[in-house]
Enzyme design. Structure first.
Site, PDB file in Angstrom:
ATOM      1  N   ASP A  66      13.653  48.027  18.422  1.00 36.22           N
ATOM      2  CA  ASP A  66      13.257  47.628  17.089  1.00 36.22           C
ATOM      3  C   ASP A  66      11.981  46.789  17.249  1.00 36.22           C
ATOM      4  O   ASP A  66      11.809  46.095  18.245  1.00 36.22           O
ATOM      5  CB  ASP A  66      14.398  46.781  16.520  1.00 36.22           C
ATOM      6  CG  ASP A  66      14.308  46.669  15.030  1.00 36.22           C
ATOM      7  OD1 ASP A  66      13.318  47.141  14.448  1.00 36.22           O
ATOM      8  OD2 ASP A  66      15.234  46.087  14.441  1.00 36.22           O
ATOM      9  N   ASP A 122      21.788  53.223  13.638  1.00 39.47           N
ATOM     10  CA  ASP A 122      22.198  52.074  14.450  1.00 39.47           C
ATOM     11  C   ASP A 122      22.768  51.039  13.507  1.00 39.47           C
ATOM     12  O   ASP A 122      22.395  50.994  12.332  1.00 39.47           O
ATOM     13  CB  ASP A 122      21.019  51.435  15.193  1.00 39.47           C
ATOM     14  CG  ASP A 122      20.212  50.534  14.264  1.00 39.47           C
ATOM     15  OD1 ASP A 122      19.452  51.060  13.420  1.00 39.47           O
ATOM     16  OD2 ASP A 122      20.377  49.291  14.336  1.00 39.47           O
TER      17      ASP A 122
END
Lengths: 376, 376
Positions: free
Chosen positions: A92, A271
């Site tokens: 991320d 996710d």
């Protein structure tokens, strides 16, 4: 990175596919366990591999940049060498964390200035340095640096933010293209669609993102508090615009039901911290439904945690035993619950993939969703 | 239960043997991981079996009686069924815990009245009900109910306490003999030698305990703060009196050095929370010495946690990675450290057993003790 579509459902927009990375193949749709600090909380890597069947895990640039620091990861030879996970890793960008975690932040044209939530030290994330950091972390899949708008969000704020995210994306792409893979294996960059819950903005953003021609694309700014119906509407709108021949990643989603709906709308990757975080708090996802294992009713229930689980531990340990451990605050409780939930999530996407390939996804989805989301 | 002595060291009093229980064989000398509440903290049962090679684990009657409660364990069909551990289990009688943990306690002739450290509820442990509880828990090896004297302890207190412990033992033995094995497999009772650090009392107690003719014997009231030299003196004195053809269990001991010395004095069984408790706090026992993994010096040390470890996880994960997890308070840090320490302890006793059998124990002990106890 290479992506093959292997099957498309006729009744829904669900797809099955495979992503090839230099750290191995990922069969889609896929759920990615979250390893914030380079490790999935309370779960060993051998368990991710052998009990959970994880194919790719996530790391957080914001956290890893602060601790242990990019320099340590670089000296180790990248995150794979540092944590010993041999499969693919996605990082991320930190776009979400600087907004949700950092103590003080200033969003400027050049980037975001923030203070660490750990020690108050001052840092700046720019599209360029976030690309560099993810290169050094050694992620197989790097995420663009974006602003993740909160919910609710005024239209005008969402519009301005979107344009900033797009300008940042151009800088991300430029920097990404100017720099080399860090450790001899290939890295790829996914841009992120924003636009809050506004159809016009989501459309504009999806078209802009699609036009970048990257190898995969992501949908951000959802699962931040909006009703599920809005999340699904935005997801569908965006998936219909994003190119079909590239994987689509719906960030931070969600419950088993959210994942099934996302798959039906054409999403390939997911996710979420939910399976591990909620697991540590006693919420278990099983093939028969959702269990609050702290509940008195399980006190002398000696049936298996999930008799149908793919994971032998869940077929062996009983609800009464896990309730006892959870009540006593035993670390092992969180370990067992996390493995249970992650193995359910990974089973769910694997099973969805089979059903898409078989052409029975739509009817299976209806049936399994009812079972999975039932409160026991 | 059956005990065979398979080898005796010539240079020391060390012995190798094997204990046969209805839940399997235990090769001695042995270390027993502590599973206070029925589970070893931060360690899965499959790891105890496959990574640590544990042969027997310990449970605590005091804790299990309070939570989940004897009734729940009985309904489950005993602790083995409750926690799914298939090997032998030894339960501590609660004699130590009522003194160290319970909020308020009154020691009386009939037993100990105490208040739970959890909710203040009032309970009484007597020699009789502690036998009954351990029967119901389903321990393979049941410990006598004793008073564990603190250190330091006045001679007169230690003498009176010892006599009470002996009177309690007679009641334990009587009750044990009057009652049946709870779940169809055999259970055995070990009496406990007390007497603080007074040679006369230890001698008197060891002779009394030996005269009971039980299948194994334990040494309690040591490792409670006295200098190591006193612990070893008392252990030797007691071992020399206890029958040779029965296993000897030194309770709550200790460091790797303590265990090696104990073995050299004729002890066969050990337990201690040190490997798990200290592990969770960052203290690692390795084949090269003791590591405080939180130390700055490991920040970018990418060598294996213990390159010579029997456990593959310790050969795979690096010191820098474990330090990072430990600093961040990640649950996985405690998991890895606990497995590391327990696998070292189990390796140590297995290796000691080999050396006793080979006749090289004394020289090996000197060499390995220096290595193991070195601070890195």
């Amino acid at each position: 990175m290479k992506f093959n579509l292997t099957a498309e459902d006729k009744a829904t927009k669900a797809r099955a596919g495979e992503i090839f990375t230099d750290h191995g193949k990922i069969e889609t749709p896929i759920f990615m366990p979250v390893g914030t600090l380079g490790a999935v909380k309370a779960v060993h890597f051998h368990e991710l591999k052998n009990f959970i069947n994880a194919q790719i895990i996530l790391g957080n640039t914001y956290h890893l940049y602060l601790r242990p620091g990019t320099d340590v990861i670089e000296k180790a030879g990248g995150l794979h060498k540092f944590n010993s996970w041999e499969g693919p890793i996605l990082t991320d960008s930190g776009g979400f964390q600087v907004h949700s975690l950092a103590d003080i932040r200033k969003i400027r044209e050049d980037g975001v200035e923030f203070r660490s939530h750990i020690d108050g030290s001052k840092h700046i994330f720019t599209p360029e340095n976030v690309m560099d950091t993810q290169r050094k972390i050694g992620a197989d899949i790097i995420m663009a640096f974006d602003e993740c708008t909160p919910y609710p969000c005024e239209f005008s704020y969402a519009k301005n933010s979107l344009q900033l995210t797009h300008r940042w994306l151009e800088r991300c792409v430029k920097r990404f293209r100017e720099t080399e893979c860090a450790y001899g294996y290939s890295q790829t960059l996914f841009p992120i669609v924003q636009g809050s819950v506004y159809c016009d903005l989501r459309k504009e953003s999806a078209e802009f993102i699609a036009s970048q021609g990257m190898e995969g694309n992501a949908i951000g700014g959802l699962s931040v508090g909006e009703p599920d119906a809005e999340m699904y509407e935005m997801t569908e709108l965006v998936c219909d615009i994003l190119p079909k021949d590239k994987p689509r990643y719906l960030m931070g989603v969600g419950t088993p039901a959210n994942i099934l709906e996302g798959i039906a709308l054409g999403v390939d990757m997911f996710d979420c911290v939910m399976p591990t975080r909620n697991g540590r708090n006693g919420m278990l996802f099983t093939k028969s439904g959702i269990i609050n294992i702290k509940n008195e009713k399980w006190k002398d229930d000696f049936s298996a945690i999930d008799a149908e689980s793919d994971c032998e531990l869940m077929r062996t340990h009983t609800k009464a035993f896990l309730r006892h451990l959870m009540h006593e605050g035993e670390i092992l409780a969180g370990q067992i619950a996390s493995i249970n939930n992650l193995s359910l999530y990974l089973w769910l996407v694997k099973e969805a993939r089979k059903k898409i390939t078989d052409g029975t996804f739509a009817s299976w989805k209806k049936e399994i969703m009812e079972k999975l989301m039932r409160r026991l």
